[in-house]
Design a protein around this motif. Structure first.
Motif, PDB file in Angstrom:
ATOM      1  N   VAL A  92       0.852  -1.188   0.000  1.00 26.00           N
ATOM      2  CA  VAL A  92       0.000   0.000   0.000  1.00 26.00           C
ATOM      3  C   VAL A  92       0.885   1.234   0.000  1.00 26.00           C
ATOM      4  O   VAL A  92       1.664   1.440   0.940  1.00 26.00           O
ATOM      5  N   GLU A  93       0.760   2.028  -1.053  1.00 25.86           N
ATOM      6  CA  GLU A  93       1.528   3.271  -1.157  1.00 25.86           C
ATOM      7  C   GLU A  93       0.741   4.429  -0.553  1.00 25.86           C
ATOM      8  O   GLU A  93      -0.488   4.438  -0.550  1.00 25.86           O
ATOM      9  N   SER A  94       1.479   5.409  -0.080  1.00 23.94           N
ATOM     10  CA  SER A  94       0.870   6.640   0.421  1.00 23.94           C
ATOM     11  C   SER A  94       1.889   7.757   0.299  1.00 23.94           C
ATOM     12  O   SER A  94       3.074   7.512   0.062  1.00 23.94           O
ATOM     13  N   GLY A  95       1.417   8.991   0.465  1.00 26.60           N
ATOM     14  CA  GLY A  95       2.313  10.129   0.474  1.00 26.60           C
ATOM     15  C   GLY A  95       2.317  10.967  -0.789  1.00 26.60           C
ATOM     16  O   GLY A  95       2.992  11.993  -0.846  1.00 26.60           O
ATOM     17  N   GLY A  96       1.561  10.544  -1.779  1.00 32.02           N
ATOM     18  CA  GLY A  96       1.517  11.336  -3.003  1.00 32.02           C
ATOM     19  C   GLY A  96       0.755  12.636  -2.801  1.00 32.02           C
ATOM     20  O   GLY A  96       0.123  12.857  -1.758  1.00 32.02           O
ATOM     21  N   GLY A  97       0.835  13.513  -3.792  1.00 24.43           N
ATOM     22  CA  GLY A  97       0.128  14.781  -3.694  1.00 24.43           C
ATOM     23  C   GLY A  97       0.597  15.750  -4.748  1.00 24.43           C
ATOM     24  O   GLY A  97       1.288  15.375  -5.704  1.00 24.43           O
ATOM     25  N   LEU A  98       0.211  17.006  -4.556  1.00 19.67           N
ATOM     26  CA  LEU A  98       0.568  18.084  -5.472  1.00 19.67           C
ATOM     27  C   LEU A  98       1.661  18.932  -4.836  1.00 19.67           C
ATOM     28  O   LEU A  98       1.530  19.349  -3.680  1.00 19.67           O
ATOM     29  N   VAL A  99       2.713  19.183  -5.575  1.00 14.50           N
ATOM     30  CA  VAL A  99       3.841  19.933  -5.047  1.00 14.50           C
ATOM     31  C   VAL A  99       4.393  20.821  -6.155  1.00 14.50           C
ATOM     32  O   VAL A  99       4.375  20.437  -7.326  1.00 14.50           O
ATOM     33  N   PRO A 100       4.878  22.015  -5.842  1.00 14.37           N
ATOM     34  CA  PRO A 100       5.478  22.860  -6.871  1.00 14.37           C
ATOM     35  C   PRO A 100       6.849  22.351  -7.277  1.00 14.37           C
ATOM     36  O   PRO A 100       7.514  21.617  -6.515  1.00 14.37           O
ATOM     37  N   ALA A 101       7.259  22.724  -8.455  1.00 19.68           N
ATOM     38  CA  ALA A 101       8.594  22.341  -8.925  1.00 19.68           C
ATOM     39  C   ALA A 101       9.643  22.807  -7.913  1.00 19.68           C
ATOM     40  O   ALA A 101       9.559  23.908  -7.376  1.00 19.68           O
ATOM     41  N   GLY A 102      10.612  21.941  -7.667  1.00 25.60           N
ATOM     42  CA  GLY A 102      11.625  22.214  -6.666  1.00 25.60           C
ATOM     43  C   GLY A 102      11.281  21.705  -5.281  1.00 25.60           C
ATOM     44  O   GLY A 102      12.137  21.703  -4.383  1.00 25.60           O
ATOM     45  N   GLY A 103      10.053  21.298  -5.098  1.00 21.81           N
ATOM     46  CA  GLY A 103       9.610  20.809  -3.799  1.00 21.81           C
ATOM     47  C   GLY A 103       9.983  19.365  -3.546  1.00 21.81           C
ATOM     48  O   GLY A 103      10.652  18.722  -4.362  1.00 21.81           O
ATOM     49  N   GLY A 161       1.597  -2.588  -5.683  1.00 25.18           N
ATOM     50  CA  GLY A 161       0.590  -1.784  -5.016  1.00 25.18           C
ATOM     51  C   GLY A 161      -0.321  -1.126  -6.036  1.00 25.18           C
ATOM     52  O   GLY A 161      -0.148  -1.299  -7.247  1.00 25.18           O
ATOM     53  N   GLN A 162      -1.261  -0.361  -5.530  1.00 25.20           N
ATOM     54  CA  GLN A 162      -2.246   0.298  -6.386  1.00 25.20           C
ATOM     55  C   GLN A 162      -1.754   1.635  -6.927  1.00 25.20           C
ATOM     56  O   GLN A 162      -2.348   2.161  -7.873  1.00 25.20           O
ATOM     57  N   GLY A 163      -0.719   2.163  -6.339  1.00 24.74           N
ATOM     58  CA  GLY A 163      -0.147   3.408  -6.835  1.00 24.74           C
ATOM     59  C   GLY A 163      -0.620   4.636  -6.081  1.00 24.74           C
ATOM     60  O   GLY A 163      -1.689   4.643  -5.463  1.00 24.74           O
ATOM     61  N   THR A 164       0.202   5.667  -6.137  1.00 23.39           N
ATOM     62  CA  THR A 164      -0.144   6.958  -5.546  1.00 23.39           C
ATOM     63  C   THR A 164       0.265   8.060  -6.510  1.00 23.39           C
ATOM     64  O   THR A 164       1.339   8.007  -7.105  1.00 23.39           O
ATOM     65  N   GLN A 165      -0.611   9.035  -6.672  1.00 22.09           N
ATOM     66  CA  GLN A 165      -0.385  10.083  -7.672  1.00 22.09           C
ATOM     67  C   GLN A 165       0.544  11.159  -7.130  1.00 22.09           C
ATOM     68  O   GLN A 165       0.341  11.674  -6.021  1.00 22.09           O
TER      69      GLN A 165
END
Length: 123
Positions: free
Chosen positions: A5-16, A114-118
């Motif tokens: 099970v993956e977790s921790g994905g999200g939206l981040v600005p370049a350089g983040g 796993g199912q993946g995280t975006q």
């Protein structure tokens, strides 16, 4: 069987930065190595990094070497992917995978997924 099970994905600005986690359960003792792969929209899934649970062997794709770091916590049956200096080109669904006996960057070597995280990196 092994469940991932993956977790921790999200939206981040370049350089983040982001840190992904992959929690393994089940017959984890039967796995030799863990890998991270990613798949961008409209593209084939590609290798990111592979590591043994002990960290004795690790290999990175050239595209992430120096920016991504993989680590594992055997006690927690969890593998982490620390991603720094993210670029828009890193945008993809990130998958965790486990192999019983194989080693390397080929998807066919991995037995469990796993199912993946975006992960989305904005410019």
């Amino acid at each position: 069987q092994v469940q991932l099970v993956e977790s921790g994905g999200g939206l981040v600005p370049a350089g983040g930065s982001l840190r992904l986690s992959c929690a393994a359960s089940g017959r984890t003792f039967s796995t030799y190595a863990m890998g991270w792969f990613r798949q961008a929209r409209g593209k084939e899934r590609e290798f990111v990094v592979a590591t043994t649970w002990t960290g004795s062997r690790t290999t990175y794709a050239d595209s992430v070497s120096g920016r991504f770091t993989v680590s594992g916590d055997i006690a927690k049956n969890t593998v982490y992917l620390q991603m720094n200096n993210l670029k828009p080109g890193d945008t993809a669904v990130y998958y965790c995978a486990a192999t019983r006996t194989g080693w390397g960057n080929r998807e066919a070597l991995y037995d469990y997924w796993g199912q993946g995280t975006q992960v989305t990196v904005s410019s």
